[in-house]
Write an enzyme that holds these catalytic residues in place. Structure first.
Site, PDB file in Angstrom:
ATOM      1  N   ASP A  81     -45.485  -0.970 -17.360  1.00  0.00           N
ATOM      2  CA  ASP A  81     -46.375  -1.750 -18.213  1.00  0.00           C
ATOM      3  C   ASP A  81     -45.813  -3.138 -18.424  1.00  0.00           C
ATOM      4  O   ASP A  81     -44.778  -3.314 -19.064  1.00  0.00           O
ATOM      5  CB  ASP A  81     -46.551  -1.036 -19.558  1.00  0.00           C
ATOM      6  CG  ASP A  81     -47.695  -1.629 -20.369  1.00  0.00           C
ATOM      7  OD1 ASP A  81     -48.280  -2.651 -19.927  1.00  0.00           O
ATOM      8  OD2 ASP A  81     -48.006  -1.073 -21.426  1.00  0.00           O
ATOM      9  N   ARG A 127     -63.278   3.545 -25.314  1.00  0.00           N
ATOM     10  CA  ARG A 127     -61.935   2.989 -25.502  1.00  0.00           C
ATOM     11  C   ARG A 127     -61.050   3.972 -26.254  1.00  0.00           C
ATOM     12  O   ARG A 127     -61.358   4.385 -27.371  1.00  0.00           O
ATOM     13  CB  ARG A 127     -62.027   1.660 -26.268  1.00  0.00           C
ATOM     14  CG  ARG A 127     -60.664   1.027 -26.526  1.00  0.00           C
ATOM     15  CD  ARG A 127     -60.796  -0.366 -27.145  1.00  0.00           C
ATOM     16  NE  ARG A 127     -59.524  -0.822 -27.676  1.00  0.00           N
ATOM     17  CZ  ARG A 127     -58.521  -1.331 -26.943  1.00  0.00           C
ATOM     18  NH1 ARG A 127     -58.670  -1.446 -25.644  1.00  0.00           N
ATOM     19  NH2 ARG A 127     -57.397  -1.706 -27.489  1.00  0.00           N
ATOM     20  N   LYS A 128     -59.922   4.346 -25.635  1.00  0.00           N
ATOM     21  CA  LYS A 128     -58.979   5.229 -26.310  1.00  0.00           C
ATOM     22  C   LYS A 128     -58.479   4.553 -27.586  1.00  0.00           C
ATOM     23  O   LYS A 128     -58.231   3.359 -27.546  1.00  0.00           O
ATOM     24  CB  LYS A 128     -57.792   5.546 -25.386  1.00  0.00           C
ATOM     25  CG  LYS A 128     -58.173   6.295 -24.115  1.00  0.00           C
ATOM     26  CD  LYS A 128     -56.982   6.463 -23.167  1.00  0.00           C
ATOM     27  CE  LYS A 128     -56.622   5.182 -22.448  1.00  0.00           C
ATOM     28  NZ  LYS A 128     -55.534   5.337 -21.448  1.00  0.00           N
ATOM     29  N   ASP A 138     -51.354   2.003 -17.331  1.00  0.00           N
ATOM     30  CA  ASP A 138     -50.219   1.130 -17.657  1.00  0.00           C
ATOM     31  C   ASP A 138     -49.146   1.898 -18.426  1.00  0.00           C
ATOM     32  O   ASP A 138     -49.400   2.421 -19.502  1.00  0.00           O
ATOM     33  CB  ASP A 138     -50.706  -0.077 -18.469  1.00  0.00           C
ATOM     34  CG  ASP A 138     -51.690  -0.926 -17.669  1.00  0.00           C
ATOM     35  OD1 ASP A 138     -51.368  -1.276 -16.524  1.00  0.00           O
ATOM     36  OD2 ASP A 138     -52.783  -1.206 -18.189  1.00  0.00           O
ATOM     37  N   HIS A 164     -63.860  -2.984 -23.050  1.00  0.00           N
ATOM     38  CA  HIS A 164     -64.395  -3.444 -24.340  1.00  0.00           C
ATOM     39  C   HIS A 164     -63.335  -3.548 -25.428  1.00  0.00           C
ATOM     40  O   HIS A 164     -62.281  -2.918 -25.355  1.00  0.00           O
ATOM     41  CB  HIS A 164     -65.504  -2.495 -24.798  1.00  0.00           C
ATOM     42  CG  HIS A 164     -66.643  -2.430 -23.835  1.00  0.00           C
ATOM     43  ND1 HIS A 164     -66.937  -1.302 -23.106  1.00  0.00           N
ATOM     44  CD2 HIS A 164     -67.522  -3.386 -23.455  1.00  0.00           C
ATOM     45  CE1 HIS A 164     -67.983  -1.550 -22.319  1.00  0.00           C
ATOM     46  NE2 HIS A 164     -68.352  -2.802 -22.512  1.00  0.00           N
ATOM     47  N   CYS A 205     -62.230   1.084 -19.457  1.00  0.00           N
ATOM     48  CA  CYS A 205     -63.046   0.483 -20.528  1.00  0.00           C
ATOM     49  C   CYS A 205     -62.570  -0.936 -20.784  1.00  0.00           C
ATOM     50  O   CYS A 205     -61.426  -1.148 -21.155  1.00  0.00           O
ATOM     51  CB  CYS A 205     -62.944   1.298 -21.818  1.00  0.00           C
ATOM     52  SG  CYS A 205     -63.732   0.452 -23.209  1.00  0.00           S
ATOM     53  N   ASP A 255     -53.010   8.089 -17.828  1.00  0.00           N
ATOM     54  CA  ASP A 255     -53.144   6.717 -18.305  1.00  0.00           C
ATOM     55  C   ASP A 255     -52.579   5.846 -17.178  1.00  0.00           C
ATOM     56  O   ASP A 255     -51.807   6.315 -16.351  1.00  0.00           O
ATOM     57  CB  ASP A 255     -52.318   6.581 -19.597  1.00  0.00           C
ATOM     58  CG  ASP A 255     -52.161   5.148 -20.033  1.00  0.00           C
ATOM     59  OD1 ASP A 255     -53.161   4.407 -20.008  1.00  0.00           O
ATOM     60  OD2 ASP A 255     -51.033   4.772 -20.403  1.00  0.00           O
ATOM     61  N   SER A 311     -58.719  -3.862 -22.026  1.00  0.00           N
ATOM     62  CA  SER A 311     -59.267  -4.881 -22.922  1.00  0.00           C
ATOM     63  C   SER A 311     -58.911  -6.290 -22.469  1.00  0.00           C
ATOM     64  O   SER A 311     -59.494  -7.259 -22.953  1.00  0.00           O
ATOM     65  CB  SER A 311     -58.761  -4.665 -24.347  1.00  0.00           C
ATOM     66  OG  SER A 311     -57.374  -4.933 -24.429  1.00  0.00           O
ATOM     67  N   THR A 361     -58.150   4.393 -18.297  1.00  0.00           N
ATOM     68  CA  THR A 361     -57.362   3.226 -18.703  1.00  0.00           C
ATOM     69  C   THR A 361     -58.169   2.245 -19.556  1.00  0.00           C
ATOM     70  O   THR A 361     -59.283   1.865 -19.190  1.00  0.00           O
ATOM     71  CB  THR A 361     -56.783   2.520 -17.452  1.00  0.00           C
ATOM     72  OG1 THR A 361     -56.079   1.341 -17.838  1.00  0.00           O
ATOM     73  CG2 THR A 361     -57.848   2.164 -16.434  1.00  0.00           C
TER      74      THR A 361
HETATM   75 MG   LIG Z   1     -50.275   3.054 -21.351  1.00  0.00          MG
HETATM   76 ZN   LIG Z   2     -66.053   0.556 -23.023  1.00  0.00          ZN
END
Ligand SMILES: [Mg+2]
Ligand SMILES: [Zn+2]
Length: 202
Positions: free
Chosen positions: A31, A122-123, A25, A106, A104, A23, A68, A65
């Site tokens: 972060d 998106r996770k 951030d 979105h 991602c 990942d 958004s 990552t």
């Molecule tokens: Mg993170």
């Molecule tokens: Zn996406």
């Protein structure tokens, strides 16, 4: 999903079927909420050491990552690309190749309409991990994913990642210590010790 790969990838890892997924951030950089400027980017202690140990054991390094902040209109794809290119150069200066950065932008209720979707990348959805699997012919059961949020672990679990590591960052929620499938670490030095105990020291 955006995918960034190096201009001239090395061929050393051509046949490797395993990867260390990171990942971004909270794992690669501290972060600071919607980070999008190079001058705000501070590497998490131990990240280069960890990645060198992994690379020495023929793991590709791949970043997955959620971004958004793009869909929310806080920064643009170009802003993200600029930070990504800089980050990849910093790794390269530490003799670490990032095989790919998957991002991602979105969000289901994104402010900007073109980014408004319930995206499978998106996770906690596993889309980015599955795409990387296909791009590099990875065996995900042989892969490792280090994240700092439960949605990282969820994405990893749904993709069938073999080893899930939750970094208990200072600003994240307490980890699910009770889940035996997840290794919880306090910092990246502990992650390195647990994941790569036999790797040579640099
Ligand atoms: Mg993170
Ligand atoms: Zn996406």
């Amino acid at each position: 999903m955006f995918i960034y790969t190096p201009d001239s990838p090395s061929e050393v890892l051509l046949s490797s079927r395993r990867a260390l997924f990171l990942d971004r951030d909270g794992v690669i950089n501290r972060d600071t909420d919607y980070l999008h400027k190079i001058e705000h980017f501070a590497f998490v202690d131990g990240i280069f050491d960890l990645c060198r140990a992994a690379a020495g054991l023929d793991y590709r390094i791949i970043v997955v990552t959620n971004q958004s902040g793009i869909g929310r209109g806080y920064y643009t794809e170009a802003d993200f690309l600029k930070v990504t290119e800089w980050m990849m150069r910093e790794f390269a200066e530490h003799e670490i190749e990032i095989s790919g950065v998957y991002a991602c932008p979105h969000l289901i209720d994104a402010v900007l309409e073109r980014y408004r979707r319930d995206c499978p990348a998106r996770k906690p959805n596993p889309g980015m991990l599955l795409r990387a699997r296909d791009d590099f012919q990875l065996d995900l059961s042989e892969c490792i994913f280090i994240g700092d949020q439960s949605r990282d672990m969820e994405a990893g679990r749904r993709a069938g990642i073999g080893t899930l590591v939750r970094l208990n960052a200072a600003n994240s929620m307490p980890a699910e210590n009770s889940d035996p499938a997840i290794t919880v670490v306090a910092d990246l030095y502990e992650a390195r010790e647990k994941l790569f105990p036999d790797a040579g020291r640099h």
